[in-house]
Motif scaffolding. Structure first.
Motif, short mmCIF file in Angstrom:
data_model
loop_
_atom_site.label_atom_id
_atom_site.label_comp_id
_atom_site.label_asym_id
_atom_site.label_seq_id
_atom_site.Cartn_x
_atom_site.Cartn_y
_atom_site.Cartn_z
N LYS A 84 0.84 -1.25 0.00
CA LYS A 84 0.00 -0.04 -0.05
C LYS A 84 0.77 1.24 0.12
CE LYS A 84 -2.58 -1.36 3.52
NZ LYS A 84 -2.59 -2.73 3.24
N ARG A 85 0.50 2.13 -0.72
CA ARG A 85 1.08 3.58 -0.64
C ARG A 85 0.50 4.24 0.57
NH1 ARG A 85 -0.24 5.66 -6.24
NH2 ARG A 85 -1.25 3.65 -6.44
N ILE A 86 1.43 4.57 1.35
CA ILE A 86 1.03 5.65 2.37
C ILE A 86 1.51 7.00 2.30
CG2 ILE A 86 1.05 5.74 4.97
CD1 ILE A 86 1.47 2.63 5.19
N THR A 87 0.48 7.93 2.36
CA THR A 87 0.83 9.30 1.92
C THR A 87 0.72 10.32 2.87
OG1 THR A 87 -1.32 9.57 0.98
CG2 THR A 87 0.40 8.92 -0.68
N GLY A 88 0.53 9.84 4.37
CA GLY A 88 0.25 10.78 5.27
C GLY A 88 -0.82 10.81 5.94
N THR A 90 -5.14 9.48 10.33
CA THR A 90 -4.79 8.07 9.98
C THR A 90 -3.60 7.47 10.26
OG1 THR A 90 -5.83 8.85 7.71
CG2 THR A 90 -5.08 6.78 7.90
N LEU A 135 -3.33 4.14 12.12
CA LEU A 135 -2.55 3.08 11.39
C LEU A 135 -1.49 2.45 12.59
CD1 LEU A 135 -1.73 4.14 8.03
CD2 LEU A 135 -3.62 2.63 8.96
N SER A 137 -7.17 9.28 3.66
CA SER A 137 -6.68 8.66 4.88
C SER A 137 -5.36 7.97 4.71
CB SER A 137 -7.78 7.87 5.72
OG SER A 137 -8.84 8.81 5.51
N GLY A 138 -4.46 8.29 3.73
CA GLY A 138 -3.42 7.57 3.53
C GLY A 138 -3.16 6.04 3.12
#
Lengths: 696, 231
Positions: A2-6, A10, A14, B194-195
């Motif tokens: 998964k790309r996690i963008t900030g 969240t 997370l 939400s990332g």
């Protein structure tokens, strides 16, 4: 992947769910734990912090030095550490056993180019063998590399220069504030490199001269450089090894408990029974008939069906009141830590057993026989909102005062008398005493509860020691006050079939918003007698008021059935206030066991996952001299629910109270089942805190 | 990471069963699965760029025989759920039906809650999806129409409070799949916010029933392939 963008919300979510952090989002959370138990490289501190609320226990040492550190991240930026240490040769040639307290405050977090800054005070009381003050900056140079630079006084600057002579530490147990940031000072620095996910390598430059240890021949400082390695065993445990000043090999074992990292946030218990919706009234009007109310076999059949389903769910249907359009279920939740979960299960079970004409479902939580609160739900809402957001069902659920008495209720057959018992291990530690090492006993405890009728309870606990050395403690009480608590050493020497408590208790509802308790018998290991309590606590009120009166007599040290001469009357008026967000304050004013008068103030913080951390302090008219070491009674207490570690639903928890010193002033008798703690989770504040589990 | 192929092999395996391959000949079912899988995979590859085709590793429990056994022993609606991470498969039998919402319970008393075939919750998995708003996305998916929809997933976080995870989704119908006399349309859903970035996919028949899907439980448990073995 998964790309996690900030996204801050969240990120927190997370993090709570055990997912890897995006790099940099929480950059100053400690990578490594220093030898003094706080965020640090080896001996030198860093500007890192632990996670908010995290508890970090560590055992560190090298030949000649052992430390047991207990750190708590009190606030997101404040770390407090208490320590018990043994240093060979420092007490005029003997081993110095000491305890100490450190405070570490992060001033600013890392942001952009700016490093994190922290200031700290080590060993702030008494003789201060670790006494140091520092300012330090930490910067994350790459996702795997962090550097810290700081300036230290006291031990950290003892091989430094300037500043003249550092004032001698206080020897009367007071603060060492006169010496802070005085005397020689020196820079220090450290690097931490996360070589792999499990392995962190550390190096530091430390100008701690180890003067006293060197004079005692315990260490030979060859270089200002220390080197260490951390190995992360799992989420909770890690081990470290280090080389100290080119001379000593040290070892450290760390346990970090993050209250926000339960094994299973939503629990591993089986799925709840789903709602059974009613047939549509238009297509099946017969099903909505109320004729069933005239059928004498219907009510017992409905009650049996609900009672059986609840029993399989770990709950007890105490009694049931049925009308053609409403059902009142009185339930005892014996399984789920969060009462809304128990209410949610009962509501869903009810939809499967009740005739369609029953539209109002009321669920009353019963605590020790007392109807504690009633949640009123309309069946249509349960059907419509099943498995939706918990806020939607919260908006239509009415939580209010429970009906008193049993008028109209049919008690479920065969519930009383009821015997519950269990056997389990126990561990008992000697009080935190610098003069004695740590002593402990282990053994097993048998607990039993015999309920004669709702709210009429006989309960007891017997302990049998299997192994331990508490009977080797040589400390005896030298208190000049009545030995109401300081004879703990004498009690702890008797672990053979020690009767911890054996009481009869009666609970009741004497009036609106009122709850009562009378307890008679061997109340606790040191006292027997009679205890009475009255609590005013409206279900939806933040404020509660209580009164308690006890006559107690001191028990024999062997904790069998005999008594000593000392008896007294002790009692309190109490005020409780729920500040919201799980924060509760309590003020007790009254007469304590040693007949001293005063007040106890306590503050507890409870999370929706059941972790509870609190602090208390008692000030009475007993003089500081008479109280002895520590001057007044104070401590911290901690409750960790069993479900945090197992993921299984359970009312069991592990609780402990840590007092830095034991005295006879400000002591209260311990009675099981005090009213406020019995009811708190069933009233509005506690129910709303835990409401997220309604559909769980 | 290869998630799509396994999910889609599963999807067509489900189709095979729905189409009446109820001879409980597991070898035959698996055969059909792999052939169809390749076909659907290539179709999805066009609408979901960036996906790499890779062979699915062997799952610890054999989904085909699990499905066959479940169909034989369970009355009423049955689903087969396969976790992408770890590849574990389990069957769920309908335990409750409340309007469009169905609760499927597994043999070990875990539950998957589907609202018109869209995952609306799980129970007993430790890091459950507590609830999900699926109405807007569901309407487009059942109608096999392109469009955008908002979804909110909700979880109990570490300190025990319910927290929302909102995402915005784009729904895009793709090609038709014909298998064993049943024809179904592929629908892809891409969500961001939400990332997280999610790629969900569905096989929807002419009545709007979701026959097979790849859906998301949450950050900890990831994706599952859900097949409607019997509706």
């Amino acid at each position: 992947m998964k790309r996690i963008t900030g996204g801050i919300a969240t990120t927190a979510l997370l993090a709570g769910m055990g997912l890897a952090q995006p790099a940099g989002a929480e950059s100053t959370i400690a990578w490594s734990i220093g030898t003094l138990g706080a965020p640090g490289a080896i001996d030198t501190p860093t500007a890192e912090v632990f996670r908010d609320g995290e508890l970090v226990g560590s055992l560190s040492g090298y030949q000649g030095s052992q430390r047991a550190n207990f750190s708590f991240q009190v606030f997101p930026r404040l770390t407090a550490t208490v320590r018990y240490s043994r240093e060979q040769g420092l007490d005029a040639g003997d081993t110095l056993k000491d305890r100490s307290l450190d405070l570490h405050l992060q001033l600013v977090n890392e942001k952009g180019w700016r490093p994190a800054f922290a200031v700290g005070l080590r060993d702030i009381f008494d003789n201060g063998i670790y006494a140091s003050e520092y300012v330090v900056a930490t910067k994350t140079l790459s996702p795997r590399l962090r550097a810290s630079v700081g300036w230290g006084w006291g031990r950290l600057g003892s091989d430094g220069s300037g500043g003249g002579t550092r004032p001698a530490p206080s020897t009367t147990g007071g603060l060492n504030s006169e010496a802070w940031f005085k005397g020689p000072s020196a820079p220090f620095a450290s690097l931490a490199w996360q070589a792999t996910e499990k392995l962190t390598l550390k190096a530091e430059y430390s100008k701690d001269a180890y003067a006293a240890q060197e004079a005692a021949g315990e260490i030979d400082v060859k270089t200002p450089f220390n080197f260490g390695v951390d190995y992360k065993i799992n989420q909770i445990a890690s081990v470290s090894g280090y080389v100290l000043h080119g001379d000593k090999l040290g070892l450290q074992f760390n346990i970090a408990l993050d209250p926000r990292h339960p094994v299973a946030p939503s629990g591993l218990e089986r799925a709840p029974i789903p709602v059974a919706p009613r047939p549509a009234r238009t297509t099946n009007p017969d099903a909505w008939s109320t004729d069933w109310a005239n059928d004498s076999t219907a009510r017992p059949a409905i009650q049996t069906a609900i009672a059986d389903a609840l029993r399989k769910d770990g709950q007890v249907l105490e009694s049931l009141k049925l009308s053609p359009t409403s059902a009142d279920l009185r339930i005892s939740n014996e399984t789920y830590r969060a009462n809304p979960q128990a209410i949610g299960h009962a509501a869903r079970i009810a939809t499967r057993a009740l005739p369609a004409s029953v539209e109002t479902i009321k669920i009353t939580l019963v605590e020790r026989g007392m109807p504690a609160s009633t949640t009123t739900l309309s069946r249509s809402d349960i059907e419509r909102l099943e498995n939706g957001p918990s806020t939607q069902i919260a908006a239509v659920a009415q939580i209010g005062e429970a009906e008193r008495g049993a008028q109209g209720y049919t008690q479920t057959a065969g519930l009383y008398p009821r015997l519950l018992w269990g056997i389990g291990p126990y561990l008992e530690l000697s009080p935190f005493d610098p003069g004695e090492g740590l002593h402990a006993d282990m053994g097993f405890a048998i607990k039993a509860r015999y309920e004669l009728a709702p709210g009429m309870i006989i309960a007891g606990e017997v302990r049998q020691k299997v192994l331990g050395n508490l009977d080797e403690v040589t400390t005896t009480s030298t208190s000049t006050a009545p030995h109401v608590r300081t004879d703990i050493y004498e009690y702890q020497k008797h672990g053979d079939l020690a009767l911890q408590n054996l009481t009869f208790a009666a609970y009741g509802r004497p009036g609106k918003d009122l709850y009562s308790r009378v307890t008679v018998g061997y109340l606790e290991r040191m006292y027997g007698g009679i205890s009475g309590e009255l609590l005013w606590k409206p279900v939806d009120s933040r404020l509660a008021l209580g009164a308690e009166l006890n006559w107690v007599k001191q028990r024999d040290f062997d904790q069998r059935f005999g008594f000593q001469d000392y008896d007294t009357v002790t009692g309190f008026l109490s005020a409780y206030y729920d500040f919201g967000d799980g924060l509760t304050g309590q003020l007790d004013v009254g007469r304590y066991l040693a007949e001293d008068w005063g007040a106890t103030i306590s503050l507890d913080r409870e999370m929706a996952n059941g972790w509870k951390i609190g602090a208390f302090a008692t000030f009475t008219d007993m003089s500081e001299e008479e109280f002895g070491d520590g001057h007044f009674d104070k401590g911290i207490r901690l409750t960790i629910p069993l479900g945090y570690a197992t993921g299984q639903p359970s009312l069991k928890s592990f609780s402990t109270t840590i007092r830095p010193s034991v005295g006879d002033g400000g002591a209260q008798v311990n009675v099981d089942g005090r009213l406020y703690e019995t009811l708190e989770g069933s009233h509005q504040g506690g129910l709303y805190r835990d409401w997220g589990r309604f559909w769980r | 990471m290869s998630r799509a192929p396994r999910a889609l092999i599963g999807a067509v395996l489900g189709l095979g069963l729905l189409a009446g391959c109820s001879s409980h000949d597991s070898a035959g079912v698996q055969d059909g699965g792999s052939v169809g899988g390749t076909m659907v995979k290539s179709a999805f590859g066009k609408i979901l760029p960036g996906k790499k085709a890779a062979a699915a590793p062997a799952a610890p429990s054999d989904p085909a025989s699990l499905a066959a056994a479940a169909l034989q022993s369970i009355q009423g609606p049955v689903i087969l759920v396969t976790f992408e991470a770890g590849g574990a498969s389990t069957v769920g039998a309908m335990r409750g039906e409340n309007g469009a919402m169905r609760t499927y319970q597994t043999p070990d008393a875990r539950a998957f809650i589907l609202r018109d075939g869209l995952l609306a919750g799980t129970r007993g998995l430790g890091r459950d999806l507590m609830s999900a708003d699926t109405a807007a996305a569901g309407a487009l998916i059942h109608a096999r129409k392109a469009g955008t929809a908002k979804r909110t997933y909700r979880y109990l976080d570490g300190d025990g409070a319910e927290r929302p995870l909102p995402v915005s989704c784009t729904i895009q119908p793709a090609g038709m799949v014909d298998q064993g006399g049943i024809s179904a349309q592929q629908v892809a859903e891409h969500c961001e916010g939400s990332g997280v970035t999610l790629d969900l996919s569905y096989l929807v028949d002419g009545n709007g029933t979701i026959l097979a899907s790849r859906q998301w439980i949450g950050p900890a448990l990831g994706y599952v392939a859900i097949q409607q073995l019997r509706n």
